[in-house]
Design a protein around this motif. Structure first.
Motif, PDB file in Angstrom:
ATOM      1  N   LEU A 125       0.829  -1.209   0.000  1.00 58.61           N
ATOM      2  CA  LEU A 125       0.000   0.000   0.000  1.00 58.61           C
ATOM      3  C   LEU A 125       0.862   1.256   0.000  1.00 58.61           C
ATOM      4  O   LEU A 125       0.594   2.201  -0.758  1.00 58.61           O
ATOM      5  CB  LEU A 125      -0.935  -0.013   1.214  1.00 58.61           C
ATOM      6  N   LEU A 126       1.893   1.290   0.827  1.00 55.71           N
ATOM      7  CA  LEU A 126       2.758   2.470   0.876  1.00 55.71           C
ATOM      8  C   LEU A 126       3.447   2.711  -0.462  1.00 55.71           C
ATOM      9  O   LEU A 126       3.630   3.858  -0.879  1.00 55.71           O
ATOM     10  CB  LEU A 126       3.796   2.322   1.995  1.00 55.71           C
ATOM     11  N   GLU A 127       3.794   1.613  -1.148  1.00 55.52           N
ATOM     12  CA  GLU A 127       4.409   1.757  -2.466  1.00 55.52           C
ATOM     13  C   GLU A 127       3.440   2.402  -3.455  1.00 55.52           C
ATOM     14  O   GLU A 127       3.811   3.315  -4.211  1.00 55.52           O
ATOM     15  CB  GLU A 127       4.848   0.390  -2.982  1.00 55.52           C
ATOM     16  N   TRP A 128       2.172   1.947  -3.436  1.00 52.29           N
ATOM     17  CA  TRP A 128       1.184   2.505  -4.355  1.00 52.29           C
ATOM     18  C   TRP A 128       0.788   3.930  -3.981  1.00 52.29           C
ATOM     19  O   TRP A 128       0.529   4.762  -4.855  1.00 52.29           O
ATOM     20  CB  TRP A 128      -0.042   1.600  -4.446  1.00 52.29           C
ATOM     21  N   LEU A 129       0.768   4.240  -2.699  1.00 51.49           N
ATOM     22  CA  LEU A 129       0.478   5.612  -2.274  1.00 51.49           C
ATOM     23  C   LEU A 129       1.533   6.565  -2.823  1.00 51.49           C
ATOM     24  O   LEU A 129       1.217   7.667  -3.295  1.00 51.49           O
ATOM     25  CB  LEU A 129       0.422   5.702  -0.751  1.00 51.49           C
ATOM     26  N   GLU A 130       2.779   6.124  -2.784  1.00 53.50           N
ATOM     27  CA  GLU A 130       3.858   6.954  -3.311  1.00 53.50           C
ATOM     28  C   GLU A 130       3.707   7.147  -4.812  1.00 53.50           C
ATOM     29  O   GLU A 130       3.862   8.253  -5.342  1.00 53.50           O
ATOM     30  CB  GLU A 130       5.216   6.319  -2.990  1.00 53.50           C
ATOM     31  N   ARG A 131       3.376   6.052  -5.514  1.00 50.62           N
ATOM     32  CA  ARG A 131       3.212   6.145  -6.972  1.00 50.62           C
ATOM     33  C   ARG A 131       2.091   7.097  -7.359  1.00 50.62           C
ATOM     34  O   ARG A 131       2.173   7.775  -8.400  1.00 50.62           O
ATOM     35  CB  ARG A 131       2.915   4.760  -7.557  1.00 50.62           C
ATOM     36  N   LEU A 132       1.032   7.134  -6.548  1.00 52.51           N
ATOM     37  CA  LEU A 132      -0.136   7.951  -6.886  1.00 52.51           C
ATOM     38  C   LEU A 132      -0.139   9.307  -6.173  1.00 52.51           C
ATOM     39  O   LEU A 132      -1.124  10.030  -6.214  1.00 52.51           O
ATOM     40  CB  LEU A 132      -1.414   7.184  -6.567  1.00 52.51           C
ATOM     41  N   GLY A 133       0.961   9.629  -5.529  1.00 52.67           N
ATOM     42  CA  GLY A 133       1.109  10.961  -4.949  1.00 52.67           C
ATOM     43  C   GLY A 133       0.243  11.231  -3.739  1.00 52.67           C
ATOM     44  O   GLY A 133      -0.177  12.369  -3.522  1.00 52.67           O
ATOM     45  N   LEU A 134      -0.002  10.189  -2.922  1.00 52.54           N
ATOM     46  CA  LEU A 134      -0.796  10.348  -1.700  1.00 52.54           C
ATOM     47  C   LEU A 134       0.090  10.179  -0.485  1.00 52.54           C
ATOM     48  O   LEU A 134       1.029   9.372  -0.476  1.00 52.54           O
ATOM     49  CB  LEU A 134      -1.935   9.326  -1.664  1.00 52.54           C
ATOM     50  N   ASP A 135      -0.210  10.938   0.565  1.00 54.52           N
ATOM     51  CA  ASP A 135       0.566  10.893   1.798  1.00 54.52           C
ATOM     52  C   ASP A 135       0.426   9.520   2.461  1.00 54.52           C
ATOM     53  O   ASP A 135      -0.661   8.922   2.431  1.00 54.52           O
ATOM     54  CB  ASP A 135       0.068  11.982   2.752  1.00 54.52           C
ATOM     55  N   PRO A 136       1.490   8.990   3.080  1.00 50.20           N
ATOM     56  CA  PRO A 136       1.403   7.690   3.759  1.00 50.20           C
ATOM     57  C   PRO A 136       0.316   7.621   4.829  1.00 50.20           C
ATOM     58  O   PRO A 136      -0.209   6.536   5.108  1.00 50.20           O
ATOM     59  CB  PRO A 136       2.793   7.528   4.381  1.00 50.20           C
ATOM     60  N   SER A 137      -0.041   8.767   5.428  1.00 45.96           N
ATOM     61  CA  SER A 137      -1.095   8.784   6.455  1.00 45.96           C
ATOM     62  C   SER A 137      -2.444   8.374   5.889  1.00 45.96           C
ATOM     63  O   SER A 137      -3.363   8.009   6.632  1.00 45.96           O
ATOM     64  CB  SER A 137      -1.204  10.175   7.083  1.00 45.96           C
ATOM     65  N   PHE A 138      -2.574   8.411   4.564  1.00 49.05           N
ATOM     66  CA  PHE A 138      -3.806   8.013   3.883  1.00 49.05           C
ATOM     67  C   PHE A 138      -4.206   6.585   4.270  1.00 49.05           C
ATOM     68  O   PHE A 138      -5.385   6.259   4.371  1.00 49.05           O
ATOM     69  CB  PHE A 138      -3.555   8.104   2.368  1.00 49.05           C
ATOM     70  N   ALA A 139      -3.208   5.729   4.521  1.00 50.10           N
ATOM     71  CA  ALA A 139      -3.463   4.323   4.829  1.00 50.10           C
ATOM     72  C   ALA A 139      -4.292   4.142   6.094  1.00 50.10           C
ATOM     73  O   ALA A 139      -5.046   3.175   6.225  1.00 50.10           O
ATOM     74  CB  ALA A 139      -2.136   3.566   4.967  1.00 50.10           C
TER      75      ALA A 139
END
Length: 251
Positions: A125-139
């Motif tokens: 999830l953290l890898e995909w958040l980075e790819r899509l430009g979303l903050d890690p806190s999104f998880a």
């Protein structure tokens, strides 16, 4: 050599609340293809998506839904999802109290039929958040609660990436997005397609804008519950110039 279809809707007639909505709707998608369905409001696009996913609100009166060579018309929603069909909603639901990562872990366990470690889910999830430009806190945020329109749609793309479906149906994923969010979502779709090249995609949209960043295999025009035309980007350009009126007349 002809590539066998991953998915086929064969002469689908579908009704809801006693009203016929789809009237002989047919489409075939091979592995790795991106098909775009465009049409005006009331043309049956979202009804098609929901019928394919097995929504109880829609009844298949005749025709077949064939996935990987098997008629799945009678399968319930959860079984279709386990088989590898994913639907990104036009209006994603908010689920208070359930975090994004909790939801994804439960969904992955249901899809695989086995336990999935929290560490594995968090890493991916953290890898995909980075790819899509979303903050890690999104998880850790509750699913779609307080999300902007762009965040909700990017969250749908993250779900698609994590679930690794064989067929993804994206129902107006571009709806309500500004140009920056639209570009991000389109790039997200392409990133997932690059990572899973055999995945078929059906993208449902009103507008040409998202196709500035995506290259469809085939574009279909839907009017009054039917596919009335199929072709390439020239159809999109024609719709931009003339709208849907000529299709309503010639259907």
């Amino acid at each position: 050599m002809t590539v066998p279809s991953l998915f086929e809707a064969r002469d689908l007639w579908v009704s809801a609340a006693g009203t016929t909505i789809l009237k002989g709707f047919s489409i075939a998608v091979a592995p790795g293809e991106l098909h775009v369905i465009m049409g005006p409001n009331g043309s049956g696009k979202s009804s098609f998506a929901n019928a394919i996913m097995g929504s109880a609100d829609y009844h298949i009166d005749s025709g077949q839904v064939v996935f990987k060579g098997v008629d799945i018309s009678a399968l319930p929603v959860d079984e279709r999802a386990k088989e590898g069909i994913f639907l990104a909603f036009q209006y994603p639901e908010e689920i208070p109290g359930v975090s994004v990562i909790q939801f994804l872990r439960q969904a992955l366990q249901a899809r695989r039929g086995a336990d999935v470690s929290a560490i594995e889910v968090r890493f991916d999830l953290l890898e995909w958040l980075e790819r899509l430009g979303l903050d890690p806190s999104f998880a850790s945020r509750y699913l779609n609660e307080g999300f902007s329109g762009g965040e909700k749609k990017r969250n749908e793309i993250i779900q698609m990436a994590m679930m690794q479906p064989e067929l993804a149906i994206l129902d107006e994923t571009d709806s309500g997005l500004d140009i920056d969010a639209l570009r991000t979502v389109a790039r997200g779709i392409e990133t997932v397609r690059e990572a899973k090249q055999e995945m078929g995609v059906i993208l449902i949209t009103h507008y040409q804008r998202i196709l500035d960043w995506l290259t469809p295999t085939t574009v279909h025009v839907a009017v009054d519950g039917r596919i009335v035309g199929s072709g390439g980007m020239e159809l999109v350009e024609d719709l931009e110039r003339e709208g849907y009126q000529k299709w309503r007349v010639s259907k």
